[in-house]
Design a protein around this motif. Structure first.
Motif, PDB file in Angstrom:
ATOM      1  N   LEU A  18     -15.121 -28.166   7.324  1.00 46.72           N
ATOM      2  CA  LEU A  18     -15.002 -28.386   9.422  1.00 46.72           C
ATOM      3  C   LEU A  18     -13.898 -27.926   9.973  1.00 46.72           C
ATOM      4  O   LEU A  18     -14.217 -27.883  11.034  1.00 46.72           O
ATOM      5  N   LYS A  19     -12.366 -28.458   9.660  1.00 50.78           N
ATOM      6  CA  LYS A  19     -11.482 -27.081   9.781  1.00 50.78           C
ATOM      7  C   LYS A  19     -11.481 -26.116  10.356  1.00 50.78           C
ATOM      8  O   LYS A  19     -11.509 -25.320  11.573  1.00 50.78           O
ATOM      9  N   ASP A  61     -10.672 -23.199  17.056  1.00 48.18           N
ATOM     10  CA  ASP A  61      -9.639 -23.185  18.395  1.00 48.18           C
ATOM     11  C   ASP A  61      -9.963 -24.834  18.735  1.00 48.18           C
ATOM     12  O   ASP A  61      -8.991 -24.566  19.944  1.00 48.18           O
ATOM     13  N   LYS A  62     -10.791 -25.380  18.574  1.00 47.20           N
ATOM     14  CA  LYS A  62     -11.211 -26.351  19.272  1.00 47.20           C
ATOM     15  C   LYS A  62     -10.462 -27.355  18.673  1.00 47.20           C
ATOM     16  O   LYS A  62     -10.168 -28.434  19.475  1.00 47.20           O
ATOM     17  N   LEU A  63      -9.315 -26.836  17.314  1.00 46.27           N
ATOM     18  CA  LEU A  63      -8.286 -27.801  17.309  1.00 46.27           C
ATOM     19  C   LEU A  63      -6.976 -28.034  18.311  1.00 46.27           C
ATOM     20  O   LEU A  63      -6.594 -28.835  17.971  1.00 46.27           O
ATOM     21  N   LYS A  64      -7.167 -26.835  19.118  1.00 48.76           N
ATOM     22  CA  LYS A  64      -6.265 -26.866  20.234  1.00 48.76           C
ATOM     23  C   LYS A  64      -6.734 -27.793  21.279  1.00 48.76           C
ATOM     24  O   LYS A  64      -5.427 -28.542  22.649  1.00 48.76           O
ATOM     25  N   MET A  65      -6.898 -28.690  21.043  1.00 50.48           N
ATOM     26  CA  MET A  65      -7.352 -29.707  22.373  1.00 50.48           C
ATOM     27  C   MET A  65      -6.827 -30.809  22.261  1.00 50.48           C
ATOM     28  O   MET A  65      -7.298 -30.907  20.965  1.00 50.48           O
ATOM     29  N   LYS A  66      -6.370 -31.034  23.353  1.00 51.66           N
ATOM     30  CA  LYS A  66      -5.516 -33.099  23.076  1.00 51.66           C
ATOM     31  C   LYS A  66      -6.570 -33.705  23.208  1.00 51.66           C
ATOM     32  O   LYS A  66      -6.953 -34.017  23.690  1.00 51.66           O
ATOM     33  N   VAL A  67      -6.532 -34.707  21.556  1.00 55.90           N
ATOM     34  CA  VAL A  67      -7.271 -35.546  20.863  1.00 55.90           C
ATOM     35  C   VAL A  67      -6.484 -36.439  21.717  1.00 55.90           C
ATOM     36  O   VAL A  67      -5.597 -37.389  21.542  1.00 55.90           O
ATOM     37  N   ASP A  93     -18.513 -37.276  10.237  1.00 58.13           N
ATOM     38  CA  ASP A  93     -19.880 -36.959  11.133  1.00 58.13           C
ATOM     39  C   ASP A  93     -19.930 -37.419  12.640  1.00 58.13           C
ATOM     40  O   ASP A  93     -20.885 -35.681  13.166  1.00 58.13           O
ATOM     41  N   ASP A  94     -19.870 -37.733  13.121  1.00 57.86           N
ATOM     42  CA  ASP A  94     -19.444 -37.669  14.552  1.00 57.86           C
ATOM     43  C   ASP A  94     -18.830 -36.634  15.591  1.00 57.86           C
ATOM     44  O   ASP A  94     -19.044 -36.373  16.498  1.00 57.86           O
ATOM     45  N   PHE A 103     -18.408 -31.718  18.031  1.00 61.33           N
ATOM     46  CA  PHE A 103     -17.437 -30.816  18.964  1.00 61.33           C
ATOM     47  C   PHE A 103     -18.477 -29.264  18.968  1.00 61.33           C
ATOM     48  O   PHE A 103     -18.410 -28.406  19.185  1.00 61.33           O
ATOM     49  N   LEU A 104     -19.089 -29.568  17.779  1.00 61.67           N
ATOM     50  CA  LEU A 104     -20.072 -28.257  16.936  1.00 61.67           C
ATOM     51  C   LEU A 104     -21.701 -28.559  17.645  1.00 61.67           C
ATOM     52  O   LEU A 104     -22.721 -27.633  16.792  1.00 61.67           O
ATOM     53  N   LYS A 105     -21.673 -29.684  18.600  1.00 61.72           N
ATOM     54  CA  LYS A 105     -23.426 -29.210  19.069  1.00 61.72           C
ATOM     55  C   LYS A 105     -24.132 -28.178  19.428  1.00 61.72           C
ATOM     56  O   LYS A 105     -23.165 -27.635  20.049  1.00 61.72           O
TER      57      LYS A 105
END
Length: 317
Positions: free
Chosen positions: A182-183, A188-194, A309-310, A315-317
């Protein structure tokens, strides 16, 4: 006379074969019995406990522990009630049909446990330290230390206690492989601050990294807003003046409602507040409600995989 001797010889040979067969069966029985009764010792938060063979009647006193047992193919004879649900969380209810309720994590029913005649009890120091001696008098008892942060630490202990280390390692390996996969997909979506927020009756919390979902986000490599990028539990009793601390590139919130509607009302009040609507994350439409059970309360391996799953869907829908 020769015929009689021949018959007697045949009987002798048959008797030898029968005795040999019986001896072989007895050896197998003895070997099996020896294997079943082999004891092993588990070091845990309250000391060491000796367990005989592979436990078959297990009582589990934490919700995340229940998930661990189910994942390893073990149905406990008794378990504490889920924090929400009647009496189990929806995602485990079909696997818990014949399991007896033995109280809650905070209020364990010792008499109900004794009545089940378990050969192993698994609990937690954070919740049940005061009754450890009572439980140990019923059956071998193993305690984990805490319920926060990395669920895998407790999972490894449970796998040892139920004599299923190999199966436990397989489950962890599969989970780690899923994290890695999944990583890679997230890129690059991992750069989003959650940002993570929880609503409870009379309490709003901003969750940090030493939480169930915080650990999983960290494993994936997600960035966190500056105030949330701390290796502790959470900021509790947050006031509306602290709403700016909730901002980020994407916000997940979960609500712990026990049925009285108080937490849900608080959620509605805060999300409708002009200060909240003014947050950049709200303006961008990146505020997502997720299941409190999956992202926080259940706290075990099954919930961890459902949380992945969520994340994959959002993020990938």
């Amino acid at each position: 006379m020769k015929a009689l001797k021949t018959i007697l010889s045949l009987f002798s040979i048959m008797a030898i074969f029968l005795l040999a067969a019986c001896g072989s069966n007895n050896e197998k029985t003895i070997a099996t019995k020896t294997t079943e009764e082999k004891s092993f010792t588990v070091k845990h938060e309250m000391g060491t406990t000796t367990i005989k063979g592979t436990p078959k009647r297990v009582v589990i006193l934490t919700n995340e522990g229940t998930e661990a047992l189910l994942a390893m193919g073990i149905t406990p004879v008794g378990a504490v009630k889920s924090w929400t649900g009647n009496p189990w969380y929806d995602h485990i209810a079909d696997k818990m049909k014949n399991v007896k309720v033995v109280g809650t994590e905070s209020e364990v029913n010792v008499e109900a446990i004794a009545a089940l005649k378990p050969d192993l009890i698994i609990g937690n120091k954070m919740r049940q330290e005061k009754i450890y001696d009572q439980l140990s008098a019923i059956a071998p008892t193993v305690f984990a230390e805490t319920l926060r942060g990395d669920w895998k630490e407790n999972f490894k202990l449970y796998a040892k206690a139920v004599n299923k280390v190999e199966k436990g390692n397989e489950i962890l390996k599969n989970y780690d492989s899923r994290i890695a996969d999944l990583k890679g997909k997230l890129g690059d979506k991992l750069k989003m601050k959650v940002s993570m927020v929880r609503f409870m009756a009379g309490d709003v919390r901003i969750y940090h990294k030493d939480t169930f979902s915080g650990v999983i986000l960290d494993e994936l490599g997600f960035a966190r807003p500056e105030g949330q990028n701390a290796n502790d539990f959470a900021e509790r009793n947050v006031t509306k003046e602290r709403m700016p601390a909730m901002d980020g590139d994407i916000l997940f919130y979960f609500t712990y409602d026990t049925g009285d509607g108080k937490a849900s009302s608080l959620e509605k009040e805060w999300l409708g507040d002009p200060l909240f609507k003014h947050l950049e994350v709200a303006k961008k439409g990146e505020v997502h409600k997720v299941n409190d059970v999956i992202w926080n309360t259940a706290g075990g391996v099954l919930a961890a995989n459902l949380m992945l799953d969520d994340i994959e869907e959002i993020f990938l829908k």
